[in-house]
Design a protein around this motif. Structure first.
Motif, PDB file in Angstrom:
ATOM      1  N   ALA A  16       0.833  -1.207   0.000  1.00  0.00           N
ATOM      2  CA  ALA A  16       0.000   0.000   0.000  1.00  0.00           C
ATOM      3  C   ALA A  16       0.867   1.258   0.000  1.00  0.00           C
ATOM      4  O   ALA A  16       0.592   2.207  -0.743  1.00  0.00           O
ATOM      5  CB  ALA A  16      -0.949  -0.006   1.199  1.00  0.00           C
ATOM      6  N   VAL A  17       1.919   1.259   0.800  1.00  0.00           N
ATOM      7  CA  VAL A  17       2.837   2.410   0.834  1.00  0.00           C
ATOM      8  C   VAL A  17       3.545   2.548  -0.511  1.00  0.00           C
ATOM      9  O   VAL A  17       3.658   3.655  -1.062  1.00  0.00           O
ATOM     10  CB  VAL A  17       3.850   2.269   2.001  1.00  0.00           C
ATOM     11  CG1 VAL A  17       4.977   3.278   1.891  1.00  0.00           C
ATOM     12  CG2 VAL A  17       3.126   2.398   3.341  1.00  0.00           C
ATOM     13  N   LEU A  18       4.014   1.432  -1.062  1.00  0.00           N
ATOM     14  CA  LEU A  18       4.668   1.452  -2.377  1.00  0.00           C
ATOM     15  C   LEU A  18       3.711   1.944  -3.459  1.00  0.00           C
ATOM     16  O   LEU A  18       4.072   2.789  -4.285  1.00  0.00           O
ATOM     17  CB  LEU A  18       5.196   0.056  -2.719  1.00  0.00           C
ATOM     18  CG  LEU A  18       5.915  -0.095  -4.054  1.00  0.00           C
ATOM     19  CD1 LEU A  18       7.143   0.804  -4.125  1.00  0.00           C
ATOM     20  CD2 LEU A  18       6.299  -1.557  -4.277  1.00  0.00           C
ATOM     21  N   ALA A  19       2.477   1.444  -3.435  1.00  0.00           N
ATOM     22  CA  ALA A  19       1.485   1.870  -4.434  1.00  0.00           C
ATOM     23  C   ALA A  19       1.203   3.368  -4.317  1.00  0.00           C
ATOM     24  O   ALA A  19       1.116   4.068  -5.330  1.00  0.00           O
ATOM     25  CB  ALA A  19       0.194   1.063  -4.282  1.00  0.00           C
ATOM     26  N   ALA A  20       1.082   3.869  -3.098  1.00  0.00           N
ATOM     27  CA  ALA A  20       0.820   5.300  -2.909  1.00  0.00           C
ATOM     28  C   ALA A  20       1.984   6.140  -3.425  1.00  0.00           C
ATOM     29  O   ALA A  20       1.774   7.159  -4.100  1.00  0.00           O
ATOM     30  CB  ALA A  20       0.556   5.597  -1.435  1.00  0.00           C
ATOM     31  N   GLY A  21       3.204   5.717  -3.142  1.00  0.00           N
ATOM     32  CA  GLY A  21       4.373   6.448  -3.641  1.00  0.00           C
ATOM     33  C   GLY A  21       4.457   6.422  -5.163  1.00  0.00           C
ATOM     34  O   GLY A  21       4.736   7.446  -5.794  1.00  0.00           O
ATOM     35  N   ALA A  35       2.101  -3.591  -7.187  1.00  0.00           N
ATOM     36  CA  ALA A  35       1.887  -2.874  -5.929  1.00  0.00           C
ATOM     37  C   ALA A  35       0.396  -2.652  -5.681  1.00  0.00           C
ATOM     38  O   ALA A  35      -0.120  -2.986  -4.601  1.00  0.00           O
ATOM     39  CB  ALA A  35       2.645  -1.546  -5.932  1.00  0.00           C
ATOM     40  N   TYR A  36      -0.325  -2.104  -6.664  1.00  0.00           N
ATOM     41  CA  TYR A  36      -1.751  -1.859  -6.422  1.00  0.00           C
ATOM     42  C   TYR A  36      -2.542  -3.153  -6.389  1.00  0.00           C
ATOM     43  O   TYR A  36      -3.434  -3.320  -5.563  1.00  0.00           O
ATOM     44  CB  TYR A  36      -2.358  -0.841  -7.394  1.00  0.00           C
ATOM     45  CG  TYR A  36      -2.696  -1.320  -8.792  1.00  0.00           C
ATOM     46  CD1 TYR A  36      -3.779  -2.151  -9.039  1.00  0.00           C
ATOM     47  CD2 TYR A  36      -1.952  -0.893  -9.882  1.00  0.00           C
ATOM     48  CE1 TYR A  36      -4.098  -2.566 -10.330  1.00  0.00           C
ATOM     49  CE2 TYR A  36      -2.253  -1.302 -11.157  1.00  0.00           C
ATOM     50  CZ  TYR A  36      -3.336  -2.136 -11.381  1.00  0.00           C
ATOM     51  OH  TYR A  36      -3.640  -2.542 -12.659  1.00  0.00           O
ATOM     52  N   ALA A  37      -2.221  -4.094  -7.275  1.00  0.00           N
ATOM     53  CA  ALA A  37      -2.960  -5.359  -7.293  1.00  0.00           C
ATOM     54  C   ALA A  37      -2.736  -6.126  -5.990  1.00  0.00           C
ATOM     55  O   ALA A  37      -3.683  -6.688  -5.420  1.00  0.00           O
ATOM     56  CB  ALA A  37      -2.537  -6.203  -8.490  1.00  0.00           C
ATOM     57  N   GLY A  38      -1.503  -6.135  -5.521  1.00  0.00           N
ATOM     58  CA  GLY A  38      -1.203  -6.818  -4.265  1.00  0.00           C
ATOM     59  C   GLY A  38      -1.840  -6.136  -3.071  1.00  0.00           C
ATOM     60  O   GLY A  38      -2.427  -6.795  -2.207  1.00  0.00           O
ATOM     61  N   LEU A  82      -6.104 -10.114 -12.149  1.00  0.00           N
ATOM     62  CA  LEU A  82      -6.576  -9.966 -13.528  1.00  0.00           C
ATOM     63  C   LEU A  82      -6.457  -8.505 -13.976  1.00  0.00           C
ATOM     64  O   LEU A  82      -6.054  -8.231 -15.113  1.00  0.00           O
ATOM     65  CB  LEU A  82      -8.013 -10.458 -13.656  1.00  0.00           C
ATOM     66  CG  LEU A  82      -8.669 -10.292 -15.028  1.00  0.00           C
ATOM     67  CD1 LEU A  82      -7.871 -11.008 -16.125  1.00  0.00           C
ATOM     68  CD2 LEU A  82     -10.121 -10.781 -14.985  1.00  0.00           C
ATOM     69  N   ALA A  83      -6.777  -7.569 -13.085  1.00  0.00           N
ATOM     70  CA  ALA A  83      -6.656  -6.142 -13.421  1.00  0.00           C
ATOM     71  C   ALA A  83      -5.222  -5.799 -13.795  1.00  0.00           C
ATOM     72  O   ALA A  83      -4.977  -5.076 -14.774  1.00  0.00           O
ATOM     73  CB  ALA A  83      -7.123  -5.279 -12.249  1.00  0.00           C
ATOM     74  N   ALA A  84      -4.259  -6.311 -13.033  1.00  0.00           N
ATOM     75  CA  ALA A  84      -2.844  -6.039 -13.344  1.00  0.00           C
ATOM     76  C   ALA A  84      -2.452  -6.650 -14.683  1.00  0.00           C
ATOM     77  O   ALA A  84      -1.712  -6.033 -15.452  1.00  0.00           O
ATOM     78  CB  ALA A  84      -1.952  -6.570 -12.227  1.00  0.00           C
ATOM     79  N   LEU A  85      -2.944  -7.835 -14.975  1.00  0.00           N
ATOM     80  CA  LEU A  85      -2.662  -8.468 -16.271  1.00  0.00           C
ATOM     81  C   LEU A  85      -3.256  -7.648 -17.413  1.00  0.00           C
ATOM     82  O   LEU A  85      -2.594  -7.409 -18.433  1.00  0.00           O
ATOM     83  CB  LEU A  85      -3.204  -9.899 -16.289  1.00  0.00           C
ATOM     84  CG  LEU A  85      -3.031 -10.663 -17.593  1.00  0.00           C
ATOM     85  CD1 LEU A  85      -1.562 -10.836 -17.941  1.00  0.00           C
ATOM     86  CD2 LEU A  85      -3.719 -12.021 -17.500  1.00  0.00           C
ATOM     87  N   LEU A  86      -4.493  -7.198 -17.246  1.00  0.00           N
ATOM     88  CA  LEU A  86      -5.119  -6.338 -18.256  1.00  0.00           C
ATOM     89  C   LEU A  86      -4.334  -5.043 -18.426  1.00  0.00           C
ATOM     90  O   LEU A  86      -4.153  -4.551 -19.546  1.00  0.00           O
ATOM     91  CB  LEU A  86      -6.571  -6.035 -17.868  1.00  0.00           C
ATOM     92  CG  LEU A  86      -7.546  -7.197 -17.968  1.00  0.00           C
ATOM     93  CD1 LEU A  86      -8.848  -6.859 -17.243  1.00  0.00           C
ATOM     94  CD2 LEU A  86      -7.811  -7.546 -19.427  1.00  0.00           C
ATOM     95  N   ASP A  87      -3.860  -4.489 -17.327  1.00  0.00           N
ATOM     96  CA  ASP A  87      -3.060  -3.270 -17.347  1.00  0.00           C
ATOM     97  C   ASP A  87      -1.776  -3.489 -18.152  1.00  0.00           C
ATOM     98  O   ASP A  87      -1.366  -2.635 -18.946  1.00  0.00           O
ATOM     99  CB  ASP A  87      -2.735  -2.849 -15.915  1.00  0.00           C
ATOM    100  CG  ASP A  87      -2.360  -1.389 -15.768  1.00  0.00           C
ATOM    101  OD1 ASP A  87      -2.197  -0.685 -16.776  1.00  0.00           O
ATOM    102  OD2 ASP A  87      -2.223  -0.949 -14.608  1.00  0.00           O
TER     103      ASP A  87
END
Length: 182
Positions: free
Chosen positions: A25-30, A91-94, A124-129
């Motif tokens: 979550a911290v990594l995704a926010a950064g 990061a966001y998917a995890g 799946l969202a990350a794969l689509l991304d």
């Protein structure tokens, strides 16, 4: 073998899931903040949503209009943004998937099944991304339209939907859990 209600992070202990959630979550926010900063020069009249406009345009003519609205520096920023997005994806998917899986543990069986599906949905969202980004990079590098704008659009729409549903579940489930505790 796990039953169908098992989320994708079951291989981590509950304590490790909590630590991984916080870290991701911290990594995704950064990374989101960095992507926002990189994306600032991509906002033009043709792309009012910056890179998101490029993701959703869906047509060769629309993609070309966006590309034409970006100067050389903006195109470099778009390329850097698309590259950095490959770090943002896990990061966001995890983070969302782990958050959903943790919240689902405290809810009833139906809500848990939904949460499990949404946790898998983040992968799946990350794969689509990732597929969407390939299409956008192809366009950025000069591929002559073809199906690339449509591929990007039809990967972006379900990606955004899955992420939004995951976040909504996470917020609603957290709120319900906190409400039950008081």
């Amino acid at each position: 073998m796990h039953d169908r209600s098992t989320h994708p992070f079951v291989w981590l202990s509950p304590a490790a899931q909590r630590r991984a959630f916080v870290l991701l979550a911290v990594l995704a926010a950064g990374l989101m903040a960095a992507l926002q900063r990189l994306g600032a020069p991509l906002v033009t009249a043709a792309a009012p949503g910056g890179i998101v406009s490029f993701e959703l345009v869906g047509t060769t003519a629309g993609a070309q209009a966006i590309l034409d609205s970006w100067d050389a520096a903006a195109r470099v920023a778009a390329g850097l943004s698309l590259g950095l997005d490959y770090l943002f994806m896990p990061a966001y998917a995890g983070a969302i998937g782990l958050g959903v899986a943790q919240v689902a543990r405290g809810l009833g069986p139906r809500a848990t099944r939904l949460g499990t599906g949404l946790a898998w949905g983040q992968l799946l969202a990350a794969l689509l991304d990732a597929v969407e980004n390939v299409a956008l990079i192809r366009l950025l590098l000069g591929a002559s339209g073809g199906a690339w704008p449509a591929v990007a659009r039809w990967c972006a729409i379900p990606k955004f939907a899955l992420v939004a549903l995951g976040l909504l579940y996470l917020l609603a489930g957290t709120g319900l859990t906190l409400w039950r505790r008081r």
